[in-house]
Design a protein around this motif. Structure first.
Motif, short mmCIF file in Angstrom:
data_model
loop_
_atom_site.label_atom_id
_atom_site.label_comp_id
_atom_site.label_asym_id
_atom_site.label_seq_id
_atom_site.Cartn_x
_atom_site.Cartn_y
_atom_site.Cartn_z
N SER A 80 33.27 40.94 34.61
CA SER A 80 34.16 41.06 36.09
C SER A 80 32.95 41.06 37.22
O SER A 80 32.07 41.79 37.06
CB SER A 80 35.17 42.23 35.95
OG SER A 80 35.53 42.15 37.10
N ASP A 81 33.26 40.30 38.12
CA ASP A 81 32.44 40.34 39.38
C ASP A 81 32.71 41.68 40.16
O ASP A 81 32.03 41.89 41.12
CB ASP A 81 32.58 39.09 40.14
CG ASP A 81 32.08 37.82 39.30
OD1 ASP A 81 31.15 38.13 38.36
OD2 ASP A 81 32.56 36.92 39.65
N LEU A 82 33.79 42.52 39.68
CA LEU A 82 34.06 43.78 40.49
C LEU A 82 33.06 44.73 40.40
O LEU A 82 32.48 45.09 39.39
CB LEU A 82 35.37 44.30 40.03
CG LEU A 82 36.58 43.56 40.35
CD1 LEU A 82 37.81 44.07 39.86
CD2 LEU A 82 36.81 43.26 41.87
N THR A 85 33.90 51.30 40.85
CA THR A 85 34.85 52.06 41.83
C THR A 85 34.98 53.35 41.05
O THR A 85 35.95 53.43 40.44
CB THR A 85 35.90 51.06 42.21
OG1 THR A 85 36.65 50.73 41.15
CG2 THR A 85 35.66 49.99 43.06
N VAL A 109 39.58 46.20 49.03
CA VAL A 109 39.07 44.97 49.01
C VAL A 109 38.21 44.77 50.15
O VAL A 109 37.23 43.96 50.19
CB VAL A 109 40.40 43.84 49.13
CG1 VAL A 109 39.82 42.33 49.28
CG2 VAL A 109 41.02 43.90 47.57
N LEU A 112 34.88 46.65 49.82
CA LEU A 112 34.04 45.92 48.84
C LEU A 112 33.55 44.61 49.35
O LEU A 112 32.45 44.13 49.01
CB LEU A 112 34.90 45.72 47.54
CG LEU A 112 35.13 46.97 46.76
CD1 LEU A 112 36.12 46.67 45.75
CD2 LEU A 112 34.01 47.72 46.16
N ILE A 114 34.87 41.71 49.14
CA ILE A 114 35.21 40.68 48.23
C ILE A 114 36.40 39.78 48.51
O ILE A 114 37.39 40.29 49.17
CB ILE A 114 35.16 41.21 46.61
CG1 ILE A 114 36.37 42.06 46.81
CG2 ILE A 114 33.83 41.59 46.40
CD1 ILE A 114 36.58 42.64 45.04
N PRO A 116 38.99 39.00 45.80
CA PRO A 116 39.24 38.96 44.32
C PRO A 116 40.18 37.98 43.95
O PRO A 116 41.46 37.48 44.88
CB PRO A 116 39.88 40.41 44.19
CG PRO A 116 40.55 40.71 45.40
CD PRO A 116 39.67 40.10 46.47
N ASP A 120 41.06 39.85 38.94
CA ASP A 120 40.50 40.77 39.61
C ASP A 120 41.33 41.87 40.61
O ASP A 120 41.22 42.96 40.46
CB ASP A 120 39.13 40.15 40.31
CG ASP A 120 38.25 39.70 39.31
OD1 ASP A 120 38.03 40.13 38.36
OD2 ASP A 120 37.32 38.85 39.88
N LYS A 123 43.16 44.06 38.08
CA LYS A 123 42.21 45.34 37.61
C LYS A 123 41.76 46.25 38.72
O LYS A 123 41.88 47.25 38.22
CB LYS A 123 40.89 44.28 37.23
CG LYS A 123 39.97 45.34 36.49
CD LYS A 123 38.74 44.68 36.02
CE LYS A 123 38.89 44.05 34.52
NZ LYS A 123 37.88 43.60 33.88
N LEU A 124 41.68 45.55 39.84
CA LEU A 124 41.35 46.71 40.94
C LEU A 124 42.52 47.56 41.16
O LEU A 124 42.47 48.81 41.33
CB LEU A 124 40.94 45.86 42.20
CG LEU A 124 40.36 46.73 43.37
CD1 LEU A 124 39.07 47.33 42.89
CD2 LEU A 124 40.00 45.73 44.62
N ARG A 127 42.63 50.15 38.63
CA ARG A 127 41.67 51.28 38.85
C ARG A 127 42.19 52.10 39.92
O ARG A 127 42.03 53.45 39.78
CB ARG A 127 40.28 50.53 39.29
CG ARG A 127 39.63 49.92 38.37
CD ARG A 127 38.39 49.53 38.91
NE ARG A 127 37.54 48.59 37.96
CZ ARG A 127 36.28 48.00 38.23
NH1 ARG A 127 35.98 48.01 39.42
NH2 ARG A 127 35.76 47.11 37.54
#
Length: 155
Positions: A80-82, A85, A109, A112, A114, A116, A120, A123-124, A127
């Motif tokens: 993942s490019d995340l 965190t 977001v 960060l 990014i 997403p 992603d 997934k964020l 988390r």
């Protein structure tokens, strides 16, 4: 005469109710068939169970003298490019003003830096849900409300 009329009205109402039920179940059948066909296309096996396919692959691999295949449940983690965190990251996003989880996610977001994609972002959000739960449980932040009305704030 009125008894006959009320019986007709009751039968008409029952008939209408049955038609509505039929339409509902017809739409459910179509939705379930569509979901099943989607799962079949994802599986690529035309509706076969995964368990017999795994057993068949093991037998074929054993017959070919190949090593035992990896367990199906142990898929490689996708890259993942995340960025990472941790709890501190999420705790830093919670302010003294009550915020919804969506507002905190948008702030994450932005923090960060990014944009997403769908997976992603999912997934964020997972988390975030875990981190906020642990922060509330530890007493680092507090929450009020339930469900979508839940708001988080620093104490």
């Amino acid at each position: 005469m009125s008894n006959l009329q009320s019986a007709k009205d009751a039968l008409r109402a029952e008939l209408e109710h049955a038609r509505e039920g039929l339409a509902y179940y017809q739409s459910r059948v179509e939705a379930l068939q569509q979901t099943l066909s989607s799962l079949n296309s994802l599986e690529g096996k035309g509706g076969q169970d995964a368990a017999p396919a795994r057993g068949r692959r093991r037998k074929e691999a054993a017959a070919n003298g190949a090593a035992r295949p990896a367990k199906a449940g142990r898929a490689k983690k996708s890259q993942s490019d995340l960025p990472a965190t941790g709890k501190e990251f999420w705790a830093g996003l919670v302010t003294s003003e009550p915020q919804s989880s969506r507002e905190i996610l948008n702030a994450a977001v932005k923090a960060l830096g990014i944009t997403p994609a769908g997976d992603d972002l999912k997934k964020l959000a997972q988390r975030q849900a875990n981190a906020l739960h642990m922060l509330v449980k530890a007493g680092a932040i507090s929450d009020s409300g339930t469900g979508r009305d839940r708001r988080y704030l620093k104490q």
